[in-house]
Design a protein around this motif. Structure first.
Motif, PDB file in Angstrom:
ATOM      1  N   ALA A 185       0.841  -1.203   0.000  1.00 57.67           N
ATOM      2  CA  ALA A 185       0.000   0.000   0.000  1.00 57.67           C
ATOM      3  C   ALA A 185       0.878   1.257   0.000  1.00 57.67           C
ATOM      4  N   ARG A 186       1.940   1.255   0.795  1.00 58.04           N
ATOM      5  CA  ARG A 186       2.839   2.418   0.833  1.00 58.04           C
ATOM      6  C   ARG A 186       3.505   2.650  -0.517  1.00 58.04           C
ATOM      7  N   LEU A 187       3.988   1.575  -1.117  1.00 55.92           N
ATOM      8  CA  LEU A 187       4.663   1.696  -2.410  1.00 55.92           C
ATOM      9  C   LEU A 187       3.686   2.161  -3.484  1.00 55.92           C
ATOM     10  N   ALA A 188       2.478   1.608  -3.481  1.00 54.21           N
ATOM     11  CA  ALA A 188       1.465   2.024  -4.467  1.00 54.21           C
ATOM     12  C   ALA A 188       1.096   3.496  -4.280  1.00 54.21           C
ATOM     13  N   ALA A 189       0.947   3.925  -3.037  1.00 50.47           N
ATOM     14  CA  ALA A 189       0.608   5.331  -2.776  1.00 50.47           C
ATOM     15  C   ALA A 189       1.728   6.241  -3.263  1.00 50.47           C
ATOM     16  N   LEU A 190       2.958   5.845  -3.024  1.00 50.57           N
ATOM     17  CA  LEU A 190       4.105   6.629  -3.468  1.00 50.57           C
ATOM     18  C   LEU A 190       4.137   6.717  -4.990  1.00 50.57           C
ATOM     19  N   ARG A 191       3.964   5.582  -5.667  1.00 54.00           N
ATOM     20  CA  ARG A 191       3.974   5.573  -7.127  1.00 54.00           C
ATOM     21  C   ARG A 191       2.844   6.436  -7.686  1.00 54.00           C
ATOM     22  N   ASN A 192       1.660   6.340  -7.095  1.00 57.50           N
ATOM     23  CA  ASN A 192       0.523   7.154  -7.556  1.00 57.50           C
ATOM     24  C   ASN A 192       0.792   8.635  -7.358  1.00 57.50           C
ATOM     25  N   ARG A 193       1.378   8.986  -6.224  1.00 57.52           N
ATOM     26  CA  ARG A 193       1.690  10.390  -5.958  1.00 57.52           C
ATOM     27  C   ARG A 193       2.703  10.921  -6.972  1.00 57.52           C
ATOM     28  N   LEU A 194       3.729  10.124  -7.257  1.00 58.02           N
ATOM     29  CA  LEU A 194       4.725  10.540  -8.245  1.00 58.02           C
ATOM     30  C   LEU A 194       4.086  10.732  -9.622  1.00 58.02           C
ATOM     31  N   ARG A 195       3.243   9.800 -10.024  1.00 56.32           N
ATOM     32  CA  ARG A 195       2.586   9.902 -11.333  1.00 56.32           C
ATOM     33  C   ARG A 195       1.665  11.114 -11.396  1.00 56.32           C
ATOM     34  N   ASP A 196       0.956  11.393 -10.321  1.00 55.33           N
ATOM     35  CA  ASP A 196       0.084  12.571 -10.292  1.00 55.33           C
ATOM     36  C   ASP A 196       0.896  13.856 -10.433  1.00 55.33           C
ATOM     37  N   ARG A 197       2.017  13.936  -9.720  1.00 51.13           N
ATOM     38  CA  ARG A 197       2.879  15.124  -9.812  1.00 51.13           C
ATOM     39  C   ARG A 197       3.432  15.271 -11.227  1.00 51.13           C
ATOM     40  N   GLN A 198       3.835  14.151 -11.828  1.00 45.71           N
ATOM     41  CA  GLN A 198       4.356  14.202 -13.192  1.00 45.71           C
ATOM     42  C   GLN A 198       3.271  14.654 -14.164  1.00 45.71           C
ATOM     43  N   ALA A 199       2.071  14.120 -14.010  1.00 47.36           N
ATOM     44  CA  ALA A 199       0.974  14.500 -14.907  1.00 47.36           C
ATOM     45  C   ALA A 199       0.687  16.000 -14.810  1.00 47.36           C
ATOM     46  N   ARG A 200       0.701  16.534 -13.598  1.00 47.62           N
ATOM     47  CA  ARG A 200       0.474  17.981 -13.445  1.00 47.62           C
ATOM     48  C   ARG A 200       1.590  18.779 -14.109  1.00 47.62           C
ATOM     49  N   ALA A 201       2.829  18.304 -13.981  1.00 43.04           N
ATOM     50  CA  ALA A 201       3.955  19.016 -14.601  1.00 43.04           C
ATOM     51  C   ALA A 201       3.843  18.968 -16.123  1.00 43.04           C
ATOM     52  N   TYR A 202       3.440  17.836 -16.675  1.00 43.94           N
ATOM     53  CA  TYR A 202       3.361  17.700 -18.130  1.00 43.94           C
ATOM     54  C   TYR A 202       2.258  18.546 -18.736  1.00 43.94           C
ATOM     55  N   GLU A 203       1.273  18.945 -17.921  1.00 48.88           N
ATOM     56  CA  GLU A 203       0.201  19.802 -18.421  1.00 48.88           C
ATOM     57  C   GLU A 203       0.726  21.166 -18.871  1.00 48.88           C
ATOM     58  N   ALA A 204       1.929  21.513 -18.424  1.00 47.23           N
ATOM     59  CA  ALA A 204       2.530  22.792 -18.830  1.00 47.23           C
ATOM     60  C   ALA A 204       2.971  22.761 -20.296  1.00 47.23           C
ATOM     61  N   PHE A 205       3.019  21.583 -20.893  1.00 47.43           N
ATOM     62  CA  PHE A 205       3.452  21.430 -22.277  1.00 47.43           C
ATOM     63  C   PHE A 205       2.246  21.257 -23.193  1.00 47.43           C
ATOM     64  N   THR A 206       2.388  21.691 -24.420  1.00 51.74           N
ATOM     65  CA  THR A 206       1.344  21.456 -25.422  1.00 51.74           C
ATOM     66  C   THR A 206       1.400  19.985 -25.813  1.00 51.74           C
ATOM     67  N   PRO A 207       0.342  19.459 -26.442  1.00 52.64           N
ATOM     68  CA  PRO A 207       0.388  18.066 -26.899  1.00 52.64           C
ATOM     69  C   PRO A 207       1.580  17.793 -27.827  1.00 52.64           C
ATOM     70  N   ALA A 208       1.898  18.719 -28.702  1.00 53.90           N
ATOM     71  CA  ALA A 208       3.041  18.526 -29.604  1.00 53.90           C
ATOM     72  C   ALA A 208       4.355  18.493 -28.821  1.00 53.90           C
ATOM     73  N   GLU A 209       4.480  19.364 -27.815  1.00 54.73           N
ATOM     74  CA  GLU A 209       5.690  19.366 -26.990  1.00 54.73           C
ATOM     75  C   GLU A 209       5.818  18.073 -26.191  1.00 54.73           C
ATOM     76  N   ARG A 210       4.687  17.559 -25.686  1.00 51.75           N
ATOM     77  CA  ARG A 210       4.726  16.295 -24.938  1.00 51.75           C
ATOM     78  C   ARG A 210       5.172  15.156 -25.837  1.00 51.75           C
ATOM     79  N   ALA A 211       4.657  15.119 -27.061  1.00 57.58           N
ATOM     80  CA  ALA A 211       5.062  14.067 -28.000  1.00 57.58           C
ATOM     81  C   ALA A 211       6.552  14.166 -28.308  1.00 57.58           C
TER      82      ALA A 211
END
Length: 163
Positions: A118-144
């Protein structure tokens, strides 16, 4: 003509055609890797008190149970004695369980406890959520483009390590 831009990694210069030199690329990559490491370390320590090294050791156990210490050590790029010490600490925290292999008593098998999983899953989910928020700063073309360039960089770095 030189273009100066300031961002999270400082300033960089580029020529009129947008080219930059190897030193600028190295500095930008170093700044990125340091920022990633700090973010992962802070997140790991916040979520369950795990160090980045412990997370690296535990990561394979998210998809496979009862792994030998040697394989965990190899995947985390640490020595077996180092992995053993880390696993003793993690066992004391109730995150892993170690047991002798029924086939070979010399081998120690490790698995996550329910709390550890549960701890490892929560950590992985938190990291992915933070990454997803950071990637929103890029346009779809920039993300690709970012994905393409990161894959290319990974191959280039791996090829240099093999040399």
């Amino acid at each position: 003509m030189t273009d100066r831009r300031n961002g999270p990694g400082g300033s960089h210069r580029s020529t009129a055609d947008g080219d930059v030199d190897a030193e600028q690329i190295s500095q930008a990559a170093d700044a990125f890797f340091v920022a990633m490491r700090r973010a992962r370390t802070a997140s790991a320590e916040h979520d369950g008190g795990l160090s980045l090294a412990q997370v690296a050791l535990l990561e394979p156990l998210a998809t496979e149970q009862d792994m030998p210490v040697g394989r965990l050590a190899s995947s985390a790029d640490v020595s077996v004695p180092t992995a053993t010490r880390m696993l003793q600490q993690l066992e004391g925290k109730g995150i892993v369980v170690r047991r002798r292999s029924p086939e070979d008593e010399r081998r120690v098998l490790v698995s996550l406890t329910d709390d550890g999983a549960a701890r490892l899953a929560a950590l992985r989910n938190r990291l992915r959520d933070r990454q997803a928020r950071a990637y929103e700063a890029f346009t779809p073309a920039e993300r690709a483009l970012l994905v393409t360039l990161l894959h290319r960089l990974t191959v280039l770095v791996a090829d240099q390590d093999a040399s």
